[in-house]
Design an enzyme around this catalytic site. Structure first.
Site, PDB file in Angstrom:
ATOM      1  N   GLU A 200      76.669  32.463  41.262  1.00  0.00           N
ATOM      2  CA  GLU A 200      77.109  32.669  39.875  1.00  0.00           C
ATOM      3  C   GLU A 200      78.351  33.550  39.761  1.00  0.00           C
ATOM      4  OE1 GLU A 200      73.959  32.697  40.823  1.00  0.00           O
ATOM      5  OE2 GLU A 200      73.043  31.072  39.691  1.00  0.00           O
TER       6      GLU A 200
ATOM      7  N   HIS B  16      63.224  32.538  33.929  1.00  0.00           N
ATOM      8  CA  HIS B  16      63.834  31.251  33.554  1.00  0.00           C
ATOM      9  C   HIS B  16      63.589  30.932  32.085  1.00  0.00           C
ATOM     10  CE1 HIS B  16      63.751  30.786  37.937  1.00  0.00           C
ATOM     11  NE2 HIS B  16      64.629  29.803  37.824  1.00  0.00           N
TER      12      HIS B  16
END
Lengths: 333, 328
Positions: free
Chosen positions: A68, A137
């Site tokens: 990321e 998540h």
């Protein structure tokens, strides 16, 4: 246009609206590309880039490593040098991996450079609980982002807004986060085939009313509408405002609503403490104190990580019942 | 010394190092005198790296720099007046006084910013290199970072992606032996950061960062390779910081000895290069003197410009947070 009229409304699920928005941006802007984890061969784990690799090739649909920092860095560096990247951060929770690239680089570069850099970068990311994906998540971190001068933050609650916000974000010359909701992917609404923008900084009154204002964000808009229906049966005429644009925030629409209804509630899926709802409440009391007849209520998730168990997650996520209960409390009914 | 290098290049390399050295010495004094606010991380001792690498770049090529970034900015074409003005926090600075020492940048010169975050630069340079390849230009992006930053995840992610996509990117590690005040042996188990290149499938090269010609030649190969589309290189330059992490004598910490600093000064990049240039007759003592005199003249002008420039005003405070205007 005339074809559409003949055939009736063109219904599209949220997931397809995302695809269509991205496709049209890529068609319109030669220097736009999509980069992220599993965006190419897999077409995204949520399915919304399906077919784009075949259509645009791997120069413009770029599979990245699970990196990321690198992905956001790629977006920042490419945006500063003539590209218009669309960066995909699969789950919003993964922004934790690249908070420096978001908060210290992307958000600040233009300002630190005295206006020298322009960063037309769009970040698409998926928030929200409801799929038993547990604490890492399922989060809604829009308040994190809204607290960073230099980025804009949008939350589409429906397919029409998802497409129009992606287009507006991609045409904007600033870093814009489009925070989408994974539970809304199958939700359909009418979506025009042509390109259109949902303007940044504009809330939408999705149900007009005179007795109570509910300011809702993301998927909670639908819970707010359900709550409004229940409350209608109790004689409360609710107005529901889809906040849509978190930063910039449309205080004008919010104030106009409160001047009409004099009572309000804010609702978001994020943890209530420190959530963006608190900012809305603060702005309303600053700008419309004299119009308020009651304290503004807040509904959000409890101060806890998102739980895994379906039994617990159901208790965790705000819903129409909780909105109704809070509205009733404010009204004393 | 390599045969194919013109005297002009040698003279330019020398002048570049002298300009950096004198700028930094002056900036350090101004900071200690309280004229420049904030924190300065000075480049004195490391001049050969910026000069040797930047000699191969045009304004169109991009760099990302570090918190110790003045040398990179000067070598990439930065002028003293807007640099000093930025350090003073004046509205005529490269960043209108909004960035300061740690964020000096200029897009026209291809400077994508110094960076206050250790390891902040590599992902951005990798992104610029991606853009260069995407736009099919022949531009190269070079990221400067230290031995300290080579332990940051951002460096590793950027290196992996640059190699994966074969990007026109060069990773220049300025190994000055310290991550802030922590000695390299206390912050990483490797001696050569360049060894890490193998882990990403790119060449790793170690050069003496106190030898401007060694840096020049190694950088030439790495930048040519990048420009040809053959992918990134990790170039490690072993160098040394004469001043402290911050300021000149910083906080007076005893993390290294004067003897150690003096030993490195014996190998000073500028002195040793001057000896070579004199011996080869490229420069005379008088000409070298003139190089310093010109740098000092530039400093005088730059400081006067900075001191006479206005501070930004309240109207400037909220400007440049966002791009405002017609979107494309």
């Amino acid at each position: 246009m005339s074809e559409a009229l003949k055939e009736g409304p063109r219904m599209l699920p949220y997931v397809s609206a995302i695809t269509e928005g991205v496709r049209q941006v890529l068609q319109e802007q030669d220097n736009a590309f999509v980069a992220g984890e599993d965006v190419g061969q897999a077409g995204s784990v949520f399915g919304y880039y399906q077919g784009l690799l075949a259509e645009f090739g791997d120069r413009r649909i770029v599979d990245t490593p699970i990196s990321e920092k690198g992905i956001i860095g790629l977006g920042v560096g490419a945006a500063a040098t003539g590209c218009r990247p669309i960066i995909d951060v699969m789950f919003m929770d993964f922004l934790g991996e690249c908070m420096d690239e978001v908060a210290n680089q992307m958000a600040k570069m233009r300002f630190m450079f005295g206006g020298g850099a322009t960063l037309p970068v769009t970040v698409l990311t998926m928030a929200g609980a409801g799929m038993n994906l547990a604490a890492q998540h399922s989060q809604s971190w829009e308040a994190f982002l809204a607290h960073l001068p230099g980025v804009k933050v949008l939350m589409p609650s429906n397919a029409y807004d998802a497409k129009g916000m992606i287009i507006a974000a991609a045409r904007d010359d600033n870093p814009v986060f489009v925070v989408m909701n994974k539970m809304s992917l199958a939700m359909q609404c009418e979506v025009p085939a042509e390109m259109y923008e949902v303007p940044l900084g504009k809330a939408a009154v999705v149900r007009e009313g005179t007795g109570f204002s509910i300011f809702a964000m993301g998927r909670m808009v639908h819970e707010a509408l359900a709550a409004a229906k229940t409350l209608e049966g109790l004689g409360v005429d609710c107005e529901v405002v889809d906040v849509r644009s978190i930063q910039p925030f449309d205080s004008e629409t919010a104030v106009a609503s409160i001047k009409k209804t004099h009572r309000a509630l804010v609702v978001h899926e994020a943890v209530r403490f420190g959530g963006f709802g608190g900012e809305i409440v603060a702005q309303l009391q600053e700008e419309a104190f004299d119009y308020l007849d009651a304290p503004i209520a807040r509904v959000g998730a409890p101060f806890s990580p998102v739980p895994y168990s379906p039994a617990l997650e159901k208790l965790y996520i705000p819903n129409a019942e909780r909105i109704v209960a809070e509205v009733k409390k404010v009204l004393g009914i | 010394m390599a045969k194919n290098i013109t005297n002009k290049t040698l003279i330019d390399l020398h002048a570049c190092m002298v300009r950096i050295r004198r700028f930094e010495e002056e900036a350090g004094k101004l900071m200690e005198d309280g004229k420049i606010p904030g924190a300065l991380h000075l480049y004195v001792g490391q001049e050969a790296v910026a000069a040797g690498v930047m000699a191969h770049l045009s304004n169109k090529d991009q760099i990302t720099s570090t918190h110790r970034g003045h040398g990179h900015v000067i070598a990439k074409g930065g002028q003293f007046s807007p640099m000093f003005a930025e350090l003073y926090g004046k509205s005529t600075g490269y960043c209108k006084g909004k960035g300061g020492s740690m964020h000096i940048s200029n897009m026209a010169l291809g400077i994508l910013g110094a960076n206050g975050i250790v390891g902040g630069g590599p992902p951005i340079a990798m992104g610029a290199a991606f853009s260069n390849k995407f736009r099919k230009t022949k531009q190269v992006a070079v990221t400067f970072f230290g031995d300290g930053a080579s332990n940051e995840g951002s460096f590793h992610e950027a290196a992996n992606m640059a190699a994966l996509y074969q990007l026109p990117c060069v990773f220049v590690c300025e190994n000055n032996g310290f991550g802030e005040y922590t000695r390299q042996t206390n912050h990483q188990a490797v001696t050569d950061v360049a060894d890490r290149a193998a882990g990403y499938g790119m060449p790793g090269v170690v050069v003496d960062g106190m030898d401007v010609m060694a840096v020049y030649e190694a950088a030439e190969a790495a930048i040519k390779r990048a420009r040809a589309g053959d992918g990134p290189t990790l170039l490690e330059c072993k160098t040394y910081r004469y001043y402290d992490h911050v300021g000149v004598r910083g906080m007076g910490l005893t993390y290294r000895t004067d003897e150690e600093v003096d030993a490195w000064k014996q190998r000073d990049a500028i002195n040793s290069f001057e000896a070579v240039l004199l011996k080869q007759g490229v420069l005379t003592a008088k000409k070298i003197e003139n190089v310093y005199a010109r740098a000092d003249e530039e400093i005088k002008e730059g400081v006067a410009f900075a001191e006479s420039s206005p501070f930004p005003t309240e109207e400037d405070l909220l400007e440049d947070v966002y791009f405002v205007g017609a979107t494309s």
